[in-house]
Design a protein around this motif. Structure first.
Motif, PDB file in Angstrom:
ATOM      1  N   ALA A 170     -39.236  13.622 -34.116  1.00  0.00           N
ATOM      2  CA  ALA A 170     -40.587  13.479 -34.645  1.00  0.00           C
ATOM      3  C   ALA A 170     -41.609  13.518 -33.514  1.00  0.00           C
ATOM      4  CB  ALA A 170     -40.705  12.175 -35.432  1.00  0.00           C
ATOM      5  N   VAL A 171     -41.291  12.875 -32.387  1.00  0.00           N
ATOM      6  CA  VAL A 171     -42.224  12.903 -31.248  1.00  0.00           C
ATOM      7  C   VAL A 171     -42.332  14.329 -30.709  1.00  0.00           C
ATOM      8  CG1 VAL A 171     -42.571  12.108 -28.895  1.00  0.00           C
ATOM      9  CG2 VAL A 171     -41.901  10.502 -30.631  1.00  0.00           C
ATOM     10  N   ALA A 172     -41.198  15.033 -30.619  1.00  0.00           N
ATOM     11  CA  ALA A 172     -41.246  16.426 -30.145  1.00  0.00           C
ATOM     12  C   ALA A 172     -42.086  17.268 -31.079  1.00  0.00           C
ATOM     13  CB  ALA A 172     -39.831  16.991 -30.054  1.00  0.00           C
ATOM     14  N   THR A 173     -41.945  17.051 -32.392  1.00  0.00           N
ATOM     15  CA  THR A 173     -42.744  17.810 -33.359  1.00  0.00           C
ATOM     16  C   THR A 173     -44.223  17.540 -33.151  1.00  0.00           C
ATOM     17  OG1 THR A 173     -40.937  17.581 -34.900  1.00  0.00           O
ATOM     18  CG2 THR A 173     -43.040  18.244 -35.807  1.00  0.00           C
ATOM     19  N   ASN A 174     -44.584  16.252 -32.975  1.00  0.00           N
ATOM     20  CA  ASN A 174     -45.992  15.915 -32.813  1.00  0.00           C
ATOM     21  C   ASN A 174     -46.559  16.441 -31.507  1.00  0.00           C
ATOM     22  OD1 ASN A 174     -46.470  14.622 -35.191  1.00  0.00           O
ATOM     23  ND2 ASN A 174     -45.817  12.627 -34.434  1.00  0.00           N
ATOM     24  N   LEU A 175     -45.770  16.418 -30.436  1.00  0.00           N
ATOM     25  CA  LEU A 175     -46.321  16.756 -29.131  1.00  0.00           C
ATOM     26  C   LEU A 175     -46.277  18.240 -28.839  1.00  0.00           C
ATOM     27  CD1 LEU A 175     -44.844  13.875 -27.042  1.00  0.00           C
ATOM     28  CD2 LEU A 175     -47.214  14.255 -27.531  1.00  0.00           C
ATOM     29  N   TYR A 176     -45.238  18.920 -29.302  1.00  0.00           N
ATOM     30  CA  TYR A 176     -45.082  20.319 -28.893  1.00  0.00           C
ATOM     31  C   TYR A 176     -45.207  21.300 -30.053  1.00  0.00           C
ATOM     32  CZ  TYR A 176     -43.386  18.587 -24.429  1.00  0.00           C
ATOM     33  OH  TYR A 176     -43.281  17.973 -23.221  1.00  0.00           O
ATOM     34  N   LEU A 177     -44.838  20.872 -31.262  1.00  0.00           N
ATOM     35  CA  LEU A 177     -44.765  21.835 -32.364  1.00  0.00           C
ATOM     36  C   LEU A 177     -45.900  21.666 -33.366  1.00  0.00           C
ATOM     37  CD1 LEU A 177     -40.917  21.717 -33.001  1.00  0.00           C
ATOM     38  CD2 LEU A 177     -42.187  23.298 -31.605  1.00  0.00           C
ATOM     39  N   GLY A 178     -47.003  21.038 -32.933  1.00  0.00           N
ATOM     40  CA  GLY A 178     -48.171  20.996 -33.804  1.00  0.00           C
ATOM     41  C   GLY A 178     -48.081  20.037 -34.964  1.00  0.00           C
ATOM     42  N   GLY A 179     -47.130  19.123 -34.982  1.00  0.00           N
ATOM     43  CA  GLY A 179     -47.074  18.106 -36.027  1.00  0.00           C
ATOM     44  C   GLY A 179     -47.104  18.707 -37.417  1.00  0.00           C
ATOM     45  N   TRP A 180     -48.130  18.313 -38.209  1.00  0.00           N
ATOM     46  CA  TRP A 180     -48.190  18.776 -39.593  1.00  0.00           C
ATOM     47  C   TRP A 180     -48.996  20.059 -39.730  1.00  0.00           C
ATOM     48  CZ3 TRP A 180     -49.364  13.923 -37.862  1.00  0.00           C
ATOM     49  CH2 TRP A 180     -50.707  13.676 -37.543  1.00  0.00           C
ATOM     50  N   HIS A 181     -49.393  20.682 -38.629  1.00  0.00           N
ATOM     51  CA  HIS A 181     -50.090  21.969 -38.742  1.00  0.00           C
ATOM     52  C   HIS A 181     -49.079  23.097 -38.763  1.00  0.00           C
ATOM     53  CE1 HIS A 181     -53.797  19.932 -38.208  1.00  0.00           C
ATOM     54  NE2 HIS A 181     -53.449  19.468 -37.023  1.00  0.00           N
ATOM     55  N   PHE A 182     -49.266  24.013 -39.704  1.00  0.00           N
ATOM     56  CA  PHE A 182     -48.368  25.160 -39.794  1.00  0.00           C
ATOM     57  C   PHE A 182     -49.165  26.288 -40.426  1.00  0.00           C
ATOM     58  CE2 PHE A 182     -44.705  27.657 -41.085  1.00  0.00           C
ATOM     59  CZ  PHE A 182     -43.843  27.447 -40.016  1.00  0.00           C
ATOM     60  N   PRO A 183     -48.988  27.534 -39.927  1.00  0.00           N
ATOM     61  CA  PRO A 183     -49.769  28.637 -40.494  1.00  0.00           C
ATOM     62  C   PRO A 183     -49.567  28.727 -42.001  1.00  0.00           C
ATOM     63  CG  PRO A 183     -48.584  29.360 -38.547  1.00  0.00           C
ATOM     64  CD  PRO A 183     -48.132  27.968 -38.828  1.00  0.00           C
ATOM     65  N   PHE A 184     -50.652  28.909 -42.729  1.00  0.00           N
ATOM     66  CA  PHE A 184     -50.671  29.138 -44.185  1.00  0.00           C
ATOM     67  C   PHE A 184     -50.261  27.904 -44.993  1.00  0.00           C
ATOM     68  CE2 PHE A 184     -49.309  33.171 -42.160  1.00  0.00           C
ATOM     69  CZ  PHE A 184     -50.550  33.774 -42.179  1.00  0.00           C
ATOM     70  N   VAL A 185     -50.062  26.749 -44.344  1.00  0.00           N
ATOM     71  CA  VAL A 185     -49.774  25.542 -45.117  1.00  0.00           C
ATOM     72  C   VAL A 185     -51.024  24.678 -45.084  1.00  0.00           C
ATOM     73  CG1 VAL A 185     -48.369  23.464 -45.273  1.00  0.00           C
ATOM     74  CG2 VAL A 185     -47.326  25.618 -44.602  1.00  0.00           C
ATOM     75  N   PRO A 186     -51.640  24.387 -46.256  1.00  0.00           N
ATOM     76  CA  PRO A 186     -52.838  23.522 -46.246  1.00  0.00           C
ATOM     77  C   PRO A 186     -52.473  22.146 -45.703  1.00  0.00           C
ATOM     78  CG  PRO A 186     -52.077  23.950 -48.492  1.00  0.00           C
ATOM     79  CD  PRO A 186     -51.298  24.841 -47.604  1.00  0.00           C
ATOM     80  N   VAL A 187     -53.452  21.495 -45.039  1.00  0.00           N
ATOM     81  CA  VAL A 187     -53.135  20.306 -44.272  1.00  0.00           C
ATOM     82  C   VAL A 187     -52.697  19.144 -45.166  1.00  0.00           C
ATOM     83  CG1 VAL A 187     -55.202  18.898 -43.947  1.00  0.00           C
ATOM     84  CG2 VAL A 187     -53.823  19.558 -41.971  1.00  0.00           C
ATOM     85  N   GLU A 188     -53.085  19.181 -46.485  1.00  0.00           N
ATOM     86  CA  GLU A 188     -52.634  18.097 -47.381  1.00  0.00           C
ATOM     87  C   GLU A 188     -51.124  18.154 -47.577  1.00  0.00           C
ATOM     88  OE1 GLU A 188     -55.292  20.318 -49.691  1.00  0.00           O
ATOM     89  OE2 GLU A 188     -55.842  19.972 -47.615  1.00  0.00           O
ATOM     90  N   TYR A 189     -50.567  19.366 -47.496  1.00  0.00           N
ATOM     91  CA  TYR A 189     -49.128  19.502 -47.650  1.00  0.00           C
ATOM     92  C   TYR A 189     -48.429  19.552 -46.291  1.00  0.00           C
ATOM     93  CZ  TYR A 189     -50.215  20.433 -52.482  1.00  0.00           C
ATOM     94  OH  TYR A 189     -50.684  20.319 -53.746  1.00  0.00           O
ATOM     95  N   GLY A 190     -49.174  19.160 -45.238  1.00  0.00           N
ATOM     96  CA  GLY A 190     -48.629  19.269 -43.891  1.00  0.00           C
ATOM     97  C   GLY A 190     -47.358  18.467 -43.686  1.00  0.00           C
ATOM     98  N   TRP A 191     -47.220  17.344 -44.450  1.00  0.00           N
ATOM     99  CA  TRP A 191     -46.023  16.515 -44.244  1.00  0.00           C
ATOM    100  C   TRP A 191     -44.759  17.296 -44.569  1.00  0.00           C
ATOM    101  CZ3 TRP A 191     -43.315  15.704 -48.762  1.00  0.00           C
ATOM    102  CH2 TRP A 191     -44.019  15.890 -49.960  1.00  0.00           C
ATOM    103  N   ILE A 192     -44.871  18.317 -45.446  1.00  0.00           N
ATOM    104  CA  ILE A 192     -43.679  19.134 -45.733  1.00  0.00           C
ATOM    105  C   ILE A 192     -43.318  19.939 -44.486  1.00  0.00           C
ATOM    106  CG2 ILE A 192     -42.732  20.944 -47.197  1.00  0.00           C
ATOM    107  CD1 ILE A 192     -44.630  20.031 -49.370  1.00  0.00           C
ATOM    108  N   ALA A 193     -44.361  20.529 -43.855  1.00  0.00           N
ATOM    109  CA  ALA A 193     -44.118  21.274 -42.612  1.00  0.00           C
ATOM    110  C   ALA A 193     -43.528  20.345 -41.553  1.00  0.00           C
ATOM    111  CB  ALA A 193     -45.411  21.886 -42.112  1.00  0.00           C
ATOM    112  N   PHE A 194     -44.048  19.097 -41.508  1.00  0.00           N
ATOM    113  CA  PHE A 194     -43.564  18.128 -40.531  1.00  0.00           C
ATOM    114  C   PHE A 194     -42.078  17.843 -40.755  1.00  0.00           C
ATOM    115  CE2 PHE A 194     -42.756  13.819 -39.089  1.00  0.00           C
ATOM    116  CZ  PHE A 194     -43.284  13.846 -37.830  1.00  0.00           C
ATOM    117  N   LEU A 195     -41.725  17.585 -42.025  1.00  0.00           N
ATOM    118  CA  LEU A 195     -40.320  17.298 -42.334  1.00  0.00           C
ATOM    119  C   LEU A 195     -39.441  18.493 -41.978  1.00  0.00           C
ATOM    120  CD1 LEU A 195     -40.300  15.393 -45.735  1.00  0.00           C
ATOM    121  CD2 LEU A 195     -39.714  14.547 -43.481  1.00  0.00           C
ATOM    122  N   ALA A 196     -39.941  19.699 -42.261  1.00  0.00           N
ATOM    123  CA  ALA A 196     -39.142  20.891 -41.978  1.00  0.00           C
ATOM    124  C   ALA A 196     -38.882  21.015 -40.480  1.00  0.00           C
ATOM    125  CB  ALA A 196     -39.858  22.130 -42.509  1.00  0.00           C
ATOM    126  N   LYS A 197     -39.929  20.764 -39.665  1.00  0.00           N
ATOM    127  CA  LYS A 197     -39.751  20.892 -38.212  1.00  0.00           C
ATOM    128  C   LYS A 197     -38.794  19.839 -37.687  1.00  0.00           C
ATOM    129  CE  LYS A 197     -44.412  22.564 -37.628  1.00  0.00           C
ATOM    130  NZ  LYS A 197     -45.741  22.192 -37.134  1.00  0.00           N
TER     131      LYS A 197
END
Lengths: 341, 132
Positions: free
Chosen positions: A263-290
């Motif tokens: 989770a720390v690696a996702t937040n620091l290097y992989l943009g956390g809940w930001h993902f292309p074409f994923v609206p930020v309200e659904y960002g937690w799905i992108a976060f879980l996927a990463k």
């Protein structure tokens, strides 16, 4: 106001529940992926496709006899797994896992998806994960068994050695974002270069990410750096004398630490809940996927790479990883100043 | 949740979880100890002597260098956050700091503190020579 507090407590409860279950899911995933890599089926008898295997395991462990060697230190022997597991849970407390949300208009003001939002989140993660070493060292010492003591000693030396490179690698990210709050670091990675490359620190810090990845595997005592419990040398290392649930708490702590590291690696290097074409309200799905992908990589590495030798581990950590992390930090600082000063 | 309340709740939940699990297993598990079960595991042999004997001095050395370097990294974090305001002057200061540190690191390296096992023996390490 009441509703808001309830929702926040609900988020904490949900995160806690997910962390408890993460270890069960990861045990099953580990055995299934290992089986797939070795061209076997893996657990298959309990439940559909062996899905209920972790449940059966924990029930079996609960019914087993608690043994404590006669020579062991009575209190420390019980305290050690409690410390390990508490440190693992608490380390996740300052890691955010989603953007602000009103839950589709349920709340008037948005709440932040995270357990505790503090401005020094990253430092707290460091401080608490290092507390986890105490669990392992005390387990090794309190058992009063030669294998346990050696496992505990090795583990402490390994974890403190790799903590240096890991912390230095993260200092470069702190430098780029100018903040120690994990939420602000994630928000600094919003947006795109040239309209399509996401502005993740992975692309600015490729070396840093690799160093963090290697040191993260060593910090969580996973193969190829699983010396604290190297079977062919130390039987089972620091937890040789443990049985029943007190034994189960150590792998539980290890799996939760893996989740925190990912989770720390996702937040620091992989943009956390930001993902292309994923609206930020659904960002937690992108976060879980990463996070899920990084956890898969953890297991993948374990069943692909052979174990190091202990002297190789210490030499690699001190003679390669630490200088590389320091040079990476200095170059980052110089380039950062060139563009910003 | 803002502030530290969530952190406190989480640590309480963690301790509670561990206590409940250990309590459950004490309640549910059987209890019939024998002298063999309570002896430390040594691959089936009766245990010889106490486990808490002397061990390699390298563990202490690594712990000592770790303390120095960890403090250095603790200093680096505020510097990294404030580098935007410190500018090149701050960079030069940290570079000097690193140069001093590197001298110590090279000394430790040359003394063979970072060499473990077979490599140390090949280099004629005094600690291991004496043991042999």
């Amino acid at each position: 106001m009441e509703l808001r507090l309830l929702v926040q407590l609900g988020i904490i409860g949900l995160a806690f529940f997910m962390l408890i279950n993460a270890s069960a899911v990861l045990v099953l995933a580990e055995r299934k992926i290992m089986a797939a890599i070795q061209q076997r089926y893996g657990p298959y008898l309990v439940g559909p496709h062996g899905m209920l295997q972790p449940l059966a395991d924990i029930l079996k462990l609960l019914m087993k006899e608690e043994l404590r060697p006669k020579e062991a230190d009575k209190w420390l022997f019980t305290l050690a797994p409690v410390i390990a597991v508490t440190a693992a849970f608490t380390a996740f407390a300052t890691v955010p896992f989603g953007a602000e949300t009103t839950f589709f208009g349920l709340l008037d003001e948005p709440v932040k998806l995270g357990i505790a939002d503090v401005n020094v989140g990253l430092l707290v993660v460091f401080a608490v994960t290092s507390m986890g070493v105490y669990g392992i060292v005390l387990a090794g010492w309190a058992s009063n068994s030669k294998y346990s003591l050696l496992g505990g000693l090795r583990s402490s030396a390994q974890m403190i050695s790799y903590e240096l490179s890991y912390a230095t690698a993260l200092a470069s990210v702190v430098l780029l974002s100018g903040s120690l709050s994990l939420r602000e670091i994630v928000n600094a990675q919003e947006g795109y270069w040239f309209g399509f490359i996401p502005q993740w620190y992975l692309f600015l810090q490729p070396l840093g990410f690799i160093i963090y990845g290697i040191a993260g595997v060593a910090e969580t005592n996973r193969a190829p750096f699983d010396f604290p419990e190297a079977e062919q040398e130390l039987v089972s290392g620091y937890n040789t004398e443990y049985s029943s649930v007190r034994f189960a708490l150590f792998p539980q702590a290890e799996y939760i630490n893996m989740v925190t590291m990912s989770a720390v690696a996702t937040n620091l290097y992989l943009g956390g809940w930001h993902f292309p074409f994923v609206p930020v309200e659904y960002g937690w799905i992108a976060f879980l996927a990463k996070v899920g992908f990084l956890l898969f990589a953890y297991i993948w590495i374990r069943w692909t790479v052979p174990r190091y030798r202990y002297d190789q581990l210490m030499q690699f950590g001190w003679k390669w990883l630490l200088p590389a992390a320091v040079i990476n930090l200095l170059i980052t600082a110089a380039v950062f100043l060139y563009f910003n000063a | 949740m803002d502030g530290w309340l969530g952190f406190v709740i989480m640590s309480v939940l963690g301790v509670g979880f561990a206590a409940v699990m250990i309590g459950l297993s004490v309640l549910l598990g059987p209890r019939n100890p024998t002298p063999e079960k309570l002896a430390p595991y040594e691959c089936g042999m009766p245990a010889v002597g106490d486990a808490r004997e002397r061990h390699s001095v390298r563990f202490y050395l690594v712990a000592m260098i770790f303390l120095l370097f960890d403090i250095e990294i603790a200093f680096l974090y505020p510097w990294a956050v404030a580098l935007r305001d410190l500018g090149w002057a701050g960079f030069v200061q940290v570079l000097t700091f690193f140069c001093v540190l590197t001298v110590g690191f090279v000394y430790v390296w040359r003394k063979g503190v970072l060499d473990w096992g077979p490599v140390a023996r090949r280099a004629g390490d005094p600690v291991q020579k004496k043991a042999a």
